[in-house]
Design a protein around this motif. Sequence first.
Motif, PDB file in Angstrom:
ATOM      1  N   THR A  78       0.841  -1.194   0.000  1.00  0.00           N
ATOM      2  CA  THR A  78       0.000   0.000   0.000  1.00  0.00           C
ATOM      3  C   THR A  78       0.874   1.241   0.000  1.00  0.00           C
ATOM      4  O   THR A  78       1.863   1.296   0.722  1.00  0.00           O
TER       5      THR A  78
ATOM      6  N   GLY B 268      -1.417  -4.933   2.303  1.00  0.00           N
ATOM      7  CA  GLY B 268      -2.202  -4.600   1.135  1.00  0.00           C
ATOM      8  C   GLY B 268      -2.058  -5.572  -0.009  1.00  0.00           C
ATOM      9  O   GLY B 268      -1.427  -6.584   0.123  1.00  0.00           O
ATOM     10  N   PRO B 269      -2.703  -5.224  -1.083  1.00  0.00           N
ATOM     11  CA  PRO B 269      -3.371  -3.947  -1.321  1.00  0.00           C
ATOM     12  C   PRO B 269      -4.625  -3.808  -0.447  1.00  0.00           C
ATOM     13  O   PRO B 269      -5.277  -4.787  -0.123  1.00  0.00           O
TER      14      PRO B 269
ATOM     15  N   GLU C 139      -8.253  -1.450   0.690  1.00  0.00           N
ATOM     16  CA  GLU C 139      -9.299  -0.526   0.270  1.00  0.00           C
ATOM     17  C   GLU C 139      -8.875   0.885   0.674  1.00  0.00           C
ATOM     18  O   GLU C 139      -8.080   1.057   1.596  1.00  0.00           O
ATOM     19  N   ALA C 140      -9.442   1.892   0.034  1.00  0.00           N
ATOM     20  CA  ALA C 140      -9.079   3.283   0.317  1.00  0.00           C
ATOM     21  C   ALA C 140      -9.293   3.629   1.792  1.00  0.00           C
ATOM     22  O   ALA C 140      -8.449   4.282   2.408  1.00  0.00           O
TER      23      ALA C 140
ATOM     24  N   ALA D  89      -6.504   2.203   3.856  1.00  0.00           N
ATOM     25  CA  ALA D  89      -5.261   2.952   3.635  1.00  0.00           C
ATOM     26  C   ALA D  89      -5.278   4.270   4.412  1.00  0.00           C
ATOM     27  O   ALA D  89      -4.270   4.661   5.002  1.00  0.00           O
TER      28      ALA D  89
ATOM     29  N   THR E 207      -3.303   9.278  -1.096  1.00  0.00           N
ATOM     30  CA  THR E 207      -3.433   7.947  -0.498  1.00  0.00           C
ATOM     31  C   THR E 207      -4.677   7.245  -1.022  1.00  0.00           C
ATOM     32  O   THR E 207      -4.630   6.062  -1.379  1.00  0.00           O
TER      33      THR E 207
ATOM     34  N   ALA F  32      -4.653   3.841  -3.479  1.00  0.00           N
ATOM     35  CA  ALA F  32      -5.389   2.615  -3.153  1.00  0.00           C
ATOM     36  C   ALA F  32      -6.387   2.274  -4.257  1.00  0.00           C
ATOM     37  O   ALA F  32      -6.512   1.115  -4.671  1.00  0.00           O
ATOM     38  N   THR F  33      -7.075   3.280  -4.758  1.00  0.00           N
ATOM     39  CA  THR F  33      -8.050   3.072  -5.830  1.00  0.00           C
ATOM     40  C   THR F  33      -7.356   2.635  -7.113  1.00  0.00           C
ATOM     41  O   THR F  33      -7.828   1.740  -7.818  1.00  0.00           O
TER      42      THR F  33
ATOM     43  N   LYS G 142      -6.338  -0.963  -6.970  1.00  0.00           N
ATOM     44  CA  LYS G 142      -7.514  -1.833  -7.103  1.00  0.00           C
ATOM     45  C   LYS G 142      -7.977  -1.928  -8.559  1.00  0.00           C
ATOM     46  O   LYS G 142      -8.333  -2.987  -9.043  1.00  0.00           O
TER      47      LYS G 142
END
Length: 160
Positions: free
Chosen positions: A37, A55-56, A58-59, A62, A128, A132-133, A136
């Motif tokens: 992450t 991670g990864p 989710e937002a 994070a 951040t 994260a997005t 994904k």
Amino acid sequence: MRTWPFALLLAACTACGVGPTGVIDAGEPARGFIQGTRLYFVQDDRLVSVSRPEGPLEAAEAVELLAGGPTSKESERSFVTRLSKNMAVRVNDDGFALDKSVSMLVGGRWLPPVSRLSRMATGQLVCTIAAATAAKRGVDVDDVRVTVPDQGQVRCEDFK
């Protein structure tokens, strides 16, 4: 046996006309996708990406890590956060909102909720969430737009 065709072939292969050169600096090596992450902290008044092995994520997860601040090793490298300790952030699919109704009891007194963030703190959250997005979705961080209260949609590069 004739040796001249071989000599001609050898000369043609070795005499291409390109001379030797010195070392040419080509910049940073390619890194590819960073595992884990990416969180954004501040170092020398600029946003810097830090990779964490979790991670990864989710937002929202994070942002939870980000809200925890830099680790001791990151602090040793002069990474800091501009996020307030008394802020409550709700992360949704494409952005975040500050929970302006939450007050926190700190050191025996109530601190008012955070209603505004500094530009650097906003950048930490935007980058951040975008990282994260992006992980994904399998896209570049700067291709992700994050909705910021009172600002609309922004990208991480808007804060660099």
